[in-house]
Design an enzyme around this catalytic site. Structure first.
Site, PDB file in Angstrom:
ATOM      1  N   ASP A 226       2.565  16.176 -17.466  1.00 35.40           N
ATOM      2  CA  ASP A 226       3.076  15.716 -16.175  1.00 35.40           C
ATOM      3  C   ASP A 226       2.860  14.207 -16.009  1.00 35.40           C
ATOM      4  O   ASP A 226       1.974  13.629 -16.626  1.00 35.40           O
ATOM      5  CB  ASP A 226       2.344  16.487 -15.063  1.00 35.40           C
ATOM      6  CG  ASP A 226       3.119  16.512 -13.765  1.00 35.40           C
ATOM      7  OD1 ASP A 226       4.268  16.045 -13.728  1.00 35.40           O
ATOM      8  OD2 ASP A 226       2.552  16.998 -12.768  1.00 35.40           O
ATOM      9  N   GLY A 227       3.676  13.583 -15.162  1.00 28.34           N
ATOM     10  CA  GLY A 227       3.435  12.211 -14.730  1.00 28.34           C
ATOM     11  C   GLY A 227       4.287  11.142 -15.389  1.00 28.34           C
ATOM     12  O   GLY A 227       4.031   9.950 -15.185  1.00 28.34           O
ATOM     13  N   ASN A 228       5.297  11.546 -16.144  1.00 33.88           N
ATOM     14  CA  ASN A 228       6.137  10.557 -16.848  1.00 33.88           C
ATOM     15  C   ASN A 228       6.958   9.707 -15.872  1.00 33.88           C
ATOM     16  O   ASN A 228       6.985   8.486 -15.975  1.00 33.88           O
ATOM     17  CB  ASN A 228       7.061  11.267 -17.837  1.00 33.88           C
ATOM     18  CG  ASN A 228       6.264  12.046 -18.865  1.00 33.88           C
ATOM     19  OD1 ASN A 228       5.696  11.483 -19.760  1.00 33.88           O
ATOM     20  ND2 ASN A 228       6.199  13.366 -18.699  1.00 33.88           N
ATOM     21  N   GLY A 229       7.620  10.387 -14.923  1.00 35.71           N
ATOM     22  CA  GLY A 229       8.445   9.687 -13.935  1.00 35.71           C
ATOM     23  C   GLY A 229       7.609   8.790 -13.042  1.00 35.71           C
ATOM     24  O   GLY A 229       7.951   7.624 -12.808  1.00 35.71           O
TER      25      GLY A 229
ATOM     26  N   TRP B 164       4.645   7.549 -13.659  1.00 41.62           N
ATOM     27  CA  TRP B 164       4.097   6.448 -14.465  1.00 41.62           C
ATOM     28  C   TRP B 164       5.135   5.331 -14.597  1.00 41.62           C
ATOM     29  O   TRP B 164       4.820   4.157 -14.391  1.00 41.62           O
ATOM     30  CB  TRP B 164       3.709   6.969 -15.854  1.00 41.62           C
ATOM     31  CG  TRP B 164       3.301   5.879 -16.810  1.00 41.62           C
ATOM     32  CD1 TRP B 164       2.064   5.299 -16.912  1.00 41.62           C
ATOM     33  CD2 TRP B 164       4.131   5.221 -17.770  1.00 41.62           C
ATOM     34  NE1 TRP B 164       2.070   4.326 -17.882  1.00 41.62           N
ATOM     35  CE2 TRP B 164       3.331   4.263 -18.426  1.00 41.62           C
ATOM     36  CE3 TRP B 164       5.469   5.345 -18.149  1.00 41.62           C
ATOM     37  CZ2 TRP B 164       3.819   3.432 -19.439  1.00 41.62           C
ATOM     38  CZ3 TRP B 164       5.966   4.525 -19.156  1.00 41.62           C
ATOM     39  CH2 TRP B 164       5.143   3.577 -19.787  1.00 41.62           C
TER      40      TRP B 164
ATOM     41  N   GLU C 200      12.573  25.396 -13.723  1.00 43.63           N
ATOM     42  CA  GLU C 200      12.781  24.682 -12.460  1.00 43.63           C
ATOM     43  C   GLU C 200      13.416  23.301 -12.660  1.00 43.63           C
ATOM     44  O   GLU C 200      13.949  22.707 -11.720  1.00 43.63           O
ATOM     45  CB  GLU C 200      11.446  24.495 -11.719  1.00 43.63           C
ATOM     46  CG  GLU C 200      10.726  25.796 -11.413  1.00 43.63           C
ATOM     47  CD  GLU C 200      11.612  26.796 -10.711  1.00 43.63           C
ATOM     48  OE1 GLU C 200      12.122  26.455  -9.640  1.00 43.63           O
ATOM     49  OE2 GLU C 200      11.816  27.905 -11.251  1.00 43.63           O
ATOM     50  N   ASN C 201      13.306  22.763 -13.893  1.00 44.02           N
ATOM     51  CA  ASN C 201      13.754  21.383 -14.141  1.00 44.02           C
ATOM     52  C   ASN C 201      15.273  21.200 -14.021  1.00 44.02           C
ATOM     53  O   ASN C 201      15.753  20.071 -13.899  1.00 44.02           O
ATOM     54  CB  ASN C 201      13.289  20.887 -15.522  1.00 44.02           C
ATOM     55  CG  ASN C 201      11.812  20.550 -15.563  1.00 44.02           C
ATOM     56  OD1 ASN C 201      11.187  20.581 -16.609  1.00 44.02           O
ATOM     57  ND2 ASN C 201      11.229  20.219 -14.416  1.00 44.02           N
ATOM     58  N   TRP C 202      16.030  22.319 -14.005  1.00 43.29           N
ATOM     59  CA  TRP C 202      17.492  22.226 -13.811  1.00 43.29           C
ATOM     60  C   TRP C 202      17.827  21.652 -12.443  1.00 43.29           C
ATOM     61  O   TRP C 202      18.939  21.166 -12.227  1.00 43.29           O
ATOM     62  CB  TRP C 202      18.152  23.605 -13.957  1.00 43.29           C
ATOM     63  CG  TRP C 202      18.012  24.213 -15.322  1.00 43.29           C
ATOM     64  CD1 TRP C 202      17.221  25.278 -15.653  1.00 43.29           C
ATOM     65  CD2 TRP C 202      18.674  23.815 -16.531  1.00 43.29           C
ATOM     66  NE1 TRP C 202      17.335  25.555 -16.992  1.00 43.29           N
ATOM     67  CE2 TRP C 202      18.231  24.667 -17.549  1.00 43.29           C
ATOM     68  CE3 TRP C 202      19.587  22.804 -16.844  1.00 43.29           C
ATOM     69  CZ2 TRP C 202      18.667  24.562 -18.880  1.00 43.29           C
ATOM     70  CZ3 TRP C 202      20.030  22.693 -18.163  1.00 43.29           C
ATOM     71  CH2 TRP C 202      19.567  23.568 -19.155  1.00 43.29           C
TER      72      TRP C 202
ATOM     73  N   SER D 148       1.895  26.094 -12.207  1.00 41.61           N
ATOM     74  CA  SER D 148       3.354  25.905 -12.150  1.00 41.61           C
ATOM     75  C   SER D 148       4.147  26.804 -13.111  1.00 41.61           C
ATOM     76  O   SER D 148       5.020  26.319 -13.837  1.00 41.61           O
ATOM     77  CB  SER D 148       3.708  24.441 -12.400  1.00 41.61           C
ATOM     78  OG  SER D 148       3.069  23.600 -11.473  1.00 41.61           O
TER      79      SER D 148
ATOM     80  N   GLU E 120      -9.788  28.079 -20.787  1.00 42.44           N
ATOM     81  CA  GLU E 120     -10.439  26.989 -20.067  1.00 42.44           C
ATOM     82  C   GLU E 120      -9.346  26.051 -19.563  1.00 42.44           C
ATOM     83  O   GLU E 120      -8.308  25.899 -20.214  1.00 42.44           O
ATOM     84  CB  GLU E 120     -11.391  26.226 -21.005  1.00 42.44           C
ATOM     85  CG  GLU E 120     -12.538  27.075 -21.530  1.00 42.44           C
ATOM     86  CD  GLU E 120     -13.523  27.488 -20.445  1.00 42.44           C
ATOM     87  OE1 GLU E 120     -13.725  26.710 -19.493  1.00 42.44           O
ATOM     88  OE2 GLU E 120     -14.101  28.584 -20.554  1.00 42.44           O
TER      89      GLU E 120
HETATM   90  C1  V0D Z   1      10.064  14.957 -21.220  1.00 36.78           C
HETATM   91  C2  V0D Z   1       7.066  14.703 -21.659  1.00 36.78           C
HETATM   92  C3  V0D Z   1       9.911  16.059 -26.862  1.00 36.78           C
HETATM   93  C4  V0D Z   1       7.658  15.795 -20.829  1.00 36.78           C
HETATM   94  C5  V0D Z   1       7.526  14.693 -23.082  1.00 36.78           C
HETATM   95  C6  V0D Z   1      14.535  18.735 -23.336  1.00 36.78           C
HETATM   96  C7  V0D Z   1       9.088  15.731 -20.401  1.00 36.78           C
HETATM   97  C8  V0D Z   1       8.927  14.168 -23.239  1.00 36.78           C
HETATM   98  C9  V0D Z   1      10.859  17.045 -26.796  1.00 36.78           C
HETATM   99  C10 V0D Z   1      11.314  17.885 -27.892  1.00 36.78           C
HETATM  100  C11 V0D Z   1      10.645  15.989 -23.418  1.00 36.78           C
HETATM  101  C12 V0D Z   1      11.730  19.181 -27.687  1.00 36.78           C
HETATM  102  C13 V0D Z   1      12.129  19.981 -28.756  1.00 36.78           C
HETATM  103  C14 V0D Z   1      12.109  19.492 -30.024  1.00 36.78           C
HETATM  104  C15 V0D Z   1      11.686  18.212 -30.277  1.00 36.78           C
HETATM  105  C16 V0D Z   1      11.299  17.414 -29.211  1.00 36.78           C
HETATM  106  C17 V0D Z   1      11.240  17.101 -25.449  1.00 36.78           C
HETATM  107  C18 V0D Z   1      12.284  17.731 -23.496  1.00 36.78           C
HETATM  108  C19 V0D Z   1      11.572  16.811 -22.789  1.00 36.78           C
HETATM  109  C20 V0D Z   1      13.226  18.599 -22.747  1.00 36.78           C
HETATM  110  F1  V0D Z   1      12.455  20.261 -31.076  1.00 36.78           F
HETATM  111  N1  V0D Z   1       9.702  15.528 -25.666  1.00 36.78           N
HETATM  112  N2  V0D Z   1      10.510  16.148 -24.789  1.00 36.78           N
HETATM  113  N3  V0D Z   1      12.126  17.892 -24.826  1.00 36.78           N
HETATM  114  N4  V0D Z   1       9.920  15.072 -22.679  1.00 36.78           N
END
Ligand code: V0D
Length: 231
Positions: free
Chosen positions: A12-15, A17, A59-61, A186, A197
């Protein structure tokens, strides 16, 4: 002192940040993607057997179309940048979640990542994609009903119920980490975390470094896990 085999992370916290730095939310997601690589390598080096990361929830949709479209491109970015290194490290990529609803071109890359790493015998890097835990449990119940309808005789037990979950091939979740300050689960792995844990850290995912991850593993090792028993 128990071994830590399976760690699950709510990234969590990417947006938030990104916003705090004056960047668009998408920049946070991009840096977050690189960090999946960093933490996966650190986990693999630390001898973790499975790392489940919550990449996209059911929920992200509800987010804007622009943001969802951007997120769906991240598997391409990740694959292109890191697949060689993951192969070298013998890391195996798997997925949990309702893959049938993922856009076709994204689903293709996911399948490619799964196929290309399927013979790797090191750590499992498991992406939760279009995953929701209540959905997973309801799906398990429906799959059991279907098996019964087709004449299978089953008594549902905790052990065989587990076989109907997406996570059936993974070890028990030992530790859940959630970054960026929120202290809730969540809809992530509800059944699986009965005895896990939990660690909540205020650090946002793009700043959650391998050092901080190792601190969490250290914290885990110092906990006295009882699994409901006494001793
Ligand atoms: C965004 C932080 C890697 C959370 C991490 C489609 C949210 C970066 C993948 C990924 C996302 C998924 C499958 C794969 C290889 C990489 C990824 C999504 C979002 C949603 F085979 N980061 N990541 N997929 N975020």
């Amino acid at each position: 002192m128990s071994e830590c085999k399976h760690v699950a992370i709510i990234m969590d916290g990417n947006g938030r940040w990104a916003k705090s730095k004056g960047y668009p939310r998408t920049q946070g997601h991009l840096v977050g993607t690189d960090n999946v690589r960093n933490i996966a390598i650190a986990a693999n080096d630390a001898g973790i057997k499975a790392l489940t990361v919550y990449a996209f929830s059911t929920e992200n949709w509800k987010r804007s179309k622009e943001e969802v479209d951007y997120l769906m491109k991240l598997p391409f970015v990740f694959f292109k940048k890191f697949i060689d290194e993951l192969m070298e490290k013998n890391i195996k990529i798997t997925m949990i979640g309702e893959m049938s609803e993922i856009p076709k071109d994204t689903a293709k890359v996911l399948q490619k990542a799964i196929d290309q790493t399927s013979s790797n015998t090191g750590m499992v890097l498991n992406f939760a994609m279009n995953y929701g835990s209540r959905n997973e449990i309801v799906r398990a119940v429906n799959n059991i009903l279907n098996d019964v309808k087709s004449g299978k005789e089953i008594n549902v037990t905790e052990e065989n119920f587990n076989d109907y979950l997406y996570t059936n091939n993974l070890p028990e979740v030992d530790l859940v980490i959630r970054t960026s300050g929120e202290q809730r689960i969540s809809n992530f792995l509800l059944w699986q975390i009965a005895y896990s844990e939990l660690i909540f850290t205020d650090v946002p995912w793009p700043e959650f470094t391998p050092d901080k991850f190792l601190e969490c593993l250290d914290n885990f090792k110092n906990r006295d896990r009882r699994f409901g028993g006494i001793k």
